[in-house]
Design a protein around this motif. Sequence first.
Motif, PDB file in Angstrom:
ATOM      1  N   LYS A   4       0.822  -1.202   0.000  1.00  0.00           N
ATOM      2  CA  LYS A   4       0.000   0.000   0.000  1.00  0.00           C
ATOM      3  C   LYS A   4       0.860   1.256   0.000  1.00  0.00           C
ATOM      4  O   LYS A   4       0.493   2.269  -0.591  1.00  0.00           O
ATOM      5  CB  LYS A   4      -0.930  -0.016   1.212  1.00  0.00           C
ATOM      6  CG  LYS A   4      -1.887   1.137   1.225  1.00  0.00           C
ATOM      7  CD  LYS A   4      -2.974   1.095   2.273  1.00  0.00           C
ATOM      8  CE  LYS A   4      -2.686   0.417   3.529  1.00  0.00           C
ATOM      9  NZ  LYS A   4      -3.753   0.554   4.526  1.00  0.00           N
ATOM     10  N   GLY A  16      -9.182   0.374  -4.945  1.00  0.00           N
ATOM     11  CA  GLY A  16     -10.160  -0.120  -3.982  1.00  0.00           C
ATOM     12  C   GLY A  16     -11.515  -0.353  -4.621  1.00  0.00           C
ATOM     13  O   GLY A  16     -12.157  -1.379  -4.380  1.00  0.00           O
ATOM     14  N   ILE A  20     -13.589  -3.899  -5.253  1.00  0.00           N
ATOM     15  CA  ILE A  20     -14.970  -4.208  -4.847  1.00  0.00           C
ATOM     16  C   ILE A  20     -15.794  -4.650  -6.058  1.00  0.00           C
ATOM     17  O   ILE A  20     -16.709  -5.468  -5.927  1.00  0.00           O
ATOM     18  CB  ILE A  20     -15.614  -3.030  -4.102  1.00  0.00           C
ATOM     19  CG1 ILE A  20     -16.717  -3.564  -3.214  1.00  0.00           C
ATOM     20  CG2 ILE A  20     -16.185  -1.987  -5.004  1.00  0.00           C
ATOM     21  CD1 ILE A  20     -17.067  -2.702  -2.064  1.00  0.00           C
ATOM     22  N   TRP A  74     -12.628  -8.616  -1.985  1.00  0.00           N
ATOM     23  CA  TRP A  74     -13.030  -7.972  -0.730  1.00  0.00           C
ATOM     24  C   TRP A  74     -11.814  -7.644   0.127  1.00  0.00           C
ATOM     25  O   TRP A  74     -11.713  -6.562   0.710  1.00  0.00           O
ATOM     26  CB  TRP A  74     -13.992  -8.869   0.026  1.00  0.00           C
ATOM     27  CG  TRP A  74     -14.346  -8.356   1.386  1.00  0.00           C
ATOM     28  CD1 TRP A  74     -13.984  -8.876   2.573  1.00  0.00           C
ATOM     29  CD2 TRP A  74     -15.135  -7.204   1.681  1.00  0.00           C
ATOM     30  NE1 TRP A  74     -14.489  -8.122   3.594  1.00  0.00           N
ATOM     31  CE2 TRP A  74     -15.203  -7.091   3.084  1.00  0.00           C
ATOM     32  CE3 TRP A  74     -15.783  -6.262   0.895  1.00  0.00           C
ATOM     33  CZ2 TRP A  74     -15.891  -6.064   3.709  1.00  0.00           C
ATOM     34  CZ3 TRP A  74     -16.474  -5.235   1.522  1.00  0.00           C
ATOM     35  CH2 TRP A  74     -16.527  -5.150   2.910  1.00  0.00           C
ATOM     36  N   LYS A  75     -10.870  -8.577   0.200  1.00  0.00           N
ATOM     37  CA  LYS A  75      -9.652  -8.334   0.958  1.00  0.00           C
ATOM     38  C   LYS A  75      -8.851  -7.179   0.338  1.00  0.00           C
ATOM     39  O   LYS A  75      -8.281  -6.354   1.054  1.00  0.00           O
ATOM     40  CB  LYS A  75      -8.793  -9.593   1.039  1.00  0.00           C
ATOM     41  CG  LYS A  75      -9.428 -10.744   1.791  1.00  0.00           C
ATOM     42  CD  LYS A  75      -9.631 -10.414   3.239  1.00  0.00           C
ATOM     43  CE  LYS A  75      -8.323 -10.555   3.971  1.00  0.00           C
ATOM     44  NZ  LYS A  75      -8.439 -10.386   5.417  1.00  0.00           N
ATOM     45  N   PHE A  77     -10.101  -4.676  -1.372  1.00  0.00           N
ATOM     46  CA  PHE A  77     -10.826  -3.444  -1.065  1.00  0.00           C
ATOM     47  C   PHE A  77     -10.501  -2.986   0.347  1.00  0.00           C
ATOM     48  O   PHE A  77     -10.232  -1.799   0.571  1.00  0.00           O
ATOM     49  CB  PHE A  77     -12.333  -3.665  -1.218  1.00  0.00           C
ATOM     50  CG  PHE A  77     -13.142  -2.506  -0.696  1.00  0.00           C
ATOM     51  CD1 PHE A  77     -13.176  -1.323  -1.387  1.00  0.00           C
ATOM     52  CD2 PHE A  77     -13.864  -2.629   0.473  1.00  0.00           C
ATOM     53  CE1 PHE A  77     -13.917  -0.242  -0.915  1.00  0.00           C
ATOM     54  CE2 PHE A  77     -14.604  -1.574   0.954  1.00  0.00           C
ATOM     55  CZ  PHE A  77     -14.646  -0.383   0.261  1.00  0.00           C
ATOM     56  N   ASN A  78     -10.531  -3.901   1.293  1.00  0.00           N
ATOM     57  CA  ASN A  78     -10.208  -3.521   2.679  1.00  0.00           C
ATOM     58  C   ASN A  78      -8.770  -3.058   2.813  1.00  0.00           C
ATOM     59  O   ASN A  78      -8.466  -2.191   3.629  1.00  0.00           O
ATOM     60  CB  ASN A  78     -10.460  -4.692   3.627  1.00  0.00           C
ATOM     61  CG  ASN A  78     -11.921  -4.902   3.904  1.00  0.00           C
ATOM     62  OD1 ASN A  78     -12.701  -3.962   3.854  1.00  0.00           O
ATOM     63  ND2 ASN A  78     -12.294  -6.120   4.160  1.00  0.00           N
ATOM     64  N   TYR A  79      -7.872  -3.610   2.024  1.00  0.00           N
ATOM     65  CA  TYR A  79      -6.467  -3.249   2.113  1.00  0.00           C
ATOM     66  C   TYR A  79      -6.208  -1.841   1.554  1.00  0.00           C
ATOM     67  O   TYR A  79      -5.476  -1.060   2.147  1.00  0.00           O
ATOM     68  CB  TYR A  79      -5.639  -4.273   1.346  1.00  0.00           C
ATOM     69  CG  TYR A  79      -4.145  -4.093   1.508  1.00  0.00           C
ATOM     70  CD1 TYR A  79      -3.515  -4.437   2.678  1.00  0.00           C
ATOM     71  CD2 TYR A  79      -3.378  -3.574   0.466  1.00  0.00           C
ATOM     72  CE1 TYR A  79      -2.153  -4.284   2.844  1.00  0.00           C
ATOM     73  CE2 TYR A  79      -2.020  -3.421   0.605  1.00  0.00           C
ATOM     74  CZ  TYR A  79      -1.409  -3.767   1.796  1.00  0.00           C
ATOM     75  OH  TYR A  79      -0.059  -3.601   1.940  1.00  0.00           O
ATOM     76  N   ALA A  81      -8.638   0.540   0.738  1.00  0.00           N
ATOM     77  CA  ALA A  81      -9.612   1.582   1.055  1.00  0.00           C
ATOM     78  C   ALA A  81      -9.311   2.289   2.374  1.00  0.00           C
ATOM     79  O   ALA A  81      -9.762   3.392   2.598  1.00  0.00           O
ATOM     80  CB  ALA A  81     -11.013   0.990   1.103  1.00  0.00           C
ATOM     81  N   TYR A  82      -8.544   1.655   3.235  1.00  0.00           N
ATOM     82  CA  TYR A  82      -8.303   2.263   4.548  1.00  0.00           C
ATOM     83  C   TYR A  82      -6.874   2.652   4.722  1.00  0.00           C
ATOM     84  O   TYR A  82      -5.974   2.180   4.225  1.00  0.00           O
ATOM     85  CB  TYR A  82      -8.722   1.301   5.662  1.00  0.00           C
ATOM     86  CG  TYR A  82     -10.189   0.997   5.634  1.00  0.00           C
ATOM     87  CD1 TYR A  82     -11.112   1.959   5.969  1.00  0.00           C
ATOM     88  CD2 TYR A  82     -10.648  -0.252   5.226  1.00  0.00           C
ATOM     89  CE1 TYR A  82     -12.465   1.686   5.931  1.00  0.00           C
ATOM     90  CE2 TYR A  82     -11.995  -0.539   5.206  1.00  0.00           C
ATOM     91  CZ  TYR A  82     -12.894   0.439   5.550  1.00  0.00           C
ATOM     92  OH  TYR A  82     -14.223   0.176   5.518  1.00  0.00           O
TER      93      TYR A  82
END
Length: 82
Positions: A4, A16, A20, A74-75, A77-79, A81-82
């Motif tokens: 990231k 991200g 998704i 999904w993983k 996106f979580n990685y 997006a935040y």
Amino acid sequence: MALKDNVPKPLRGPIGFGSIGVMILGLVIGYIFFFVGLTLYFGMGDPAEALSSVESLTISAFGLACVAMGYLGWKGFNYFAY
């Protein structure tokens, strides 16, 4: 250093949202293929007589692989997006 940190900040949002999109498509396509394969395996579909049980289970396995790709989306996106 994490992946990231190597990705420029302006690209993290689109990556991200792309992840998704992969999640949604993977889950929808995987759900369809998995249950179509199970339906054909138990002989309840139209071309059920034309397919062997191995081919029907292969369709179901492809559906599970698509669901796994949806999970990885999904993983991702979580990685990112935040």
